[in-house]
Design an enzyme around this catalytic site. Structure first.
Site, short mmCIF file in Angstrom:
data_model
loop_
_atom_site.label_atom_id
_atom_site.label_comp_id
_atom_site.label_asym_id
_atom_site.label_seq_id
_atom_site.Cartn_x
_atom_site.Cartn_y
_atom_site.Cartn_z
N ASP A 52 -2.39 4.02 2.66
CA ASP A 52 -3.65 4.30 1.96
C ASP A 52 -4.48 3.01 1.84
O ASP A 52 -5.60 3.03 1.34
CB ASP A 52 -3.42 4.97 0.61
CG ASP A 52 -2.60 4.13 -0.34
OD1 ASP A 52 -2.08 3.07 0.08
OD2 ASP A 52 -2.46 4.53 -1.51
N SER A 53 -3.94 1.90 2.37
CA SER A 53 -4.74 0.68 2.54
C SER A 53 -5.91 0.95 3.49
O SER A 53 -6.83 0.14 3.58
CB SER A 53 -3.87 -0.47 3.06
OG SER A 53 -3.12 -0.06 4.18
N ASP A 91 1.12 7.73 3.81
CA ASP A 91 1.00 7.63 2.35
C ASP A 91 0.37 8.89 1.75
O ASP A 91 -0.66 9.37 2.24
CB ASP A 91 0.07 6.46 1.98
CG ASP A 91 0.84 5.18 1.68
OD1 ASP A 91 2.03 5.27 1.31
OD2 ASP A 91 0.24 4.10 1.80
N LYS A 121 5.18 8.74 2.23
CA LYS A 121 5.55 7.69 1.27
C LYS A 121 4.75 7.93 0.00
O LYS A 121 3.60 8.37 0.06
CB LYS A 121 5.25 6.30 1.84
CG LYS A 121 5.41 5.17 0.82
CD LYS A 121 5.43 3.79 1.48
CE LYS A 121 4.09 3.15 1.65
NZ LYS A 121 3.30 2.95 0.43
N GLU A 123 4.22 6.27 -4.26
CA GLU A 123 4.48 5.13 -5.15
C GLU A 123 5.08 5.59 -6.48
O GLU A 123 4.68 6.62 -7.02
CB GLU A 123 3.15 4.39 -5.45
CG GLU A 123 2.52 3.79 -4.22
CD GLU A 123 1.21 3.06 -4.51
OE1 GLU A 123 0.83 2.94 -5.69
OE2 GLU A 123 0.58 2.61 -3.54
N GLU A 190 7.20 -4.15 -2.90
CA GLU A 190 5.98 -4.95 -2.72
C GLU A 190 5.87 -6.02 -3.78
O GLU A 190 5.91 -5.73 -4.99
CB GLU A 190 4.74 -4.02 -2.74
CG GLU A 190 3.45 -4.81 -2.57
CD GLU A 190 2.24 -3.96 -2.16
OE1 GLU A 190 2.39 -2.75 -1.92
OE2 GLU A 190 1.14 -4.53 -2.09
O1 KIV Z 1 -0.98 1.25 2.09
C1 KIV Z 1 -0.30 0.33 2.57
O2 KIV Z 1 -0.70 -0.35 3.53
C2 KIV Z 1 1.00 0.04 1.96
C3 KIV Z 1 1.69 -1.20 2.40
C4 KIV Z 1 1.07 -2.38 1.75
C5 KIV Z 1 3.15 -1.15 2.14
O3 KIV Z 1 1.45 0.77 1.15
#
Ligand code: KIV
Length: 272
Positions: A52-53, A91, A121, A123, A190
């Site tokens: 989600d980056s 994510d 994934k 959090e 992280e």
């Molecule tokens: O969204 C992302 O890029 C991440 C990484 C920083 C692990 O969750």
């Protein structure tokens, strides 16, 4: 007769488990589109994270909070078209799993059905355990994410190293075990102290993938835009920048502008 298609050994969650058992480090990188997914897959990375980056590096938002499930699905569909062998993890974005486990499962199912990705994934620890159990029991592989969890940035207030104090470190140790127990196949750690990441990695059977969590994790992940120098403002201590695409691309584009202005492009051999 057509040539036989080359056999590709695909990376699965079992492969990652085996790599941990054999002490072989796991490489993971983010990708958000077809073209970079092709480069990353072809270069031998084990896992692509459609992170989600994307909210930061693709859409230009300050945080990961604004990106939607539809937008994550769009990115994941593009990545899947570019890969042959990588395991692709997507994510779950902010708001798509926190309210209850039914919504979490519906979000995970949309990702799996509409993108062809291999895992999701999300959090958090104990707070999201019901969602994790429900998604896992529907047959969807889940990767956890502890330590600095960017979707909670307004709760933390900063992007500083997490779990430096014993109370938070203890919660992280406990959460890691709970996530493993709930069926997660792996865990992103992280921005936590290297010593804590080492301890957690050694205490778990599932692989840990670190970002700013030191060398003892079972694998490493970086945001592609940071390690390739597409993004040049972000320079945390943990980041190794392998290229400066920003500089190289800027020089190339300036060169093109100069050529057009000077009536040098196109030349006779570049026209019909
Ligand atoms: O969204 C992302 O890029 C991440 C990484 C920083 C692990 O969750």
């Amino acid at each position: 007769m057509s040539a036989a298609k080359k056999e590709v050994k695909k990376v699965t969650t079992n492969t990652l488990q085996r790599m941990k058992a054999n002490g072989e480090k796991i490489s993971m990188l983010t990708a958000y589109d077809f073209s970079f997914a092709r480069i990353i897959d072809g270069a031998g990375v084990d896992v692509i994270l459609v992170g989600d980056s994307a909210s930061n590096v693709m859409a230009g938002h300050e945080t990961t909070l604004p990106i939607t499930l539809d937008q994550m699905i769009y990115h994941a569909q593009s990545v899947i078209r570019g890969i042959d062998r990588c395991l692709v993890v997507v994510d779950l974005p902010f708001g798509s799993y926190q309210s209850n486990s039914e919504i979490a499962l519906a979000s995970a199912i949309r990702i799996m059905k509409e993108t062809g990705a291999h895992a999701i994934k999300l959090e958090g620890g104990e707070e999201v355990i019901d969602s994790i159990k429900r998604i896992v029991s529907a047959g969807v592989p889940v990767m956890g994410h502890l330590g600095l969890t960017p979707q909670s940035i307004y709760k933390f207030g900063t992007y500083n190293v997490r779990a430096k104090e014993e109370e938070e470190a203890n919660k992280l140790r406990k959460d890691a075990l709970i996530l493993q127990e709930a069926g997660c196949f792996g865990l992103v750690l992280e921005k936590i102290p290297a010593q804590l990441a080492k301890e957690v990695s050694e205490s778990l059977e599932i692989p840990t993938i670190g970002i700013g969590a030191g060398k003892h994790c079972d694998g490493q992940v970086l945001v592609m835009h940071d390690m390739l120098g597409i993004n040049t403002e972000f320079k945390p201590r943990f980041l190794r920048q392998y290229l400066n695409i920003f500089e190289q691309a800027s020089a190339a584009v300036k060169h093109y502008v100069d050529d057009v202005k000077a009536k040098d492009f196109p030349n006779d051999s570049e026209q019909y």
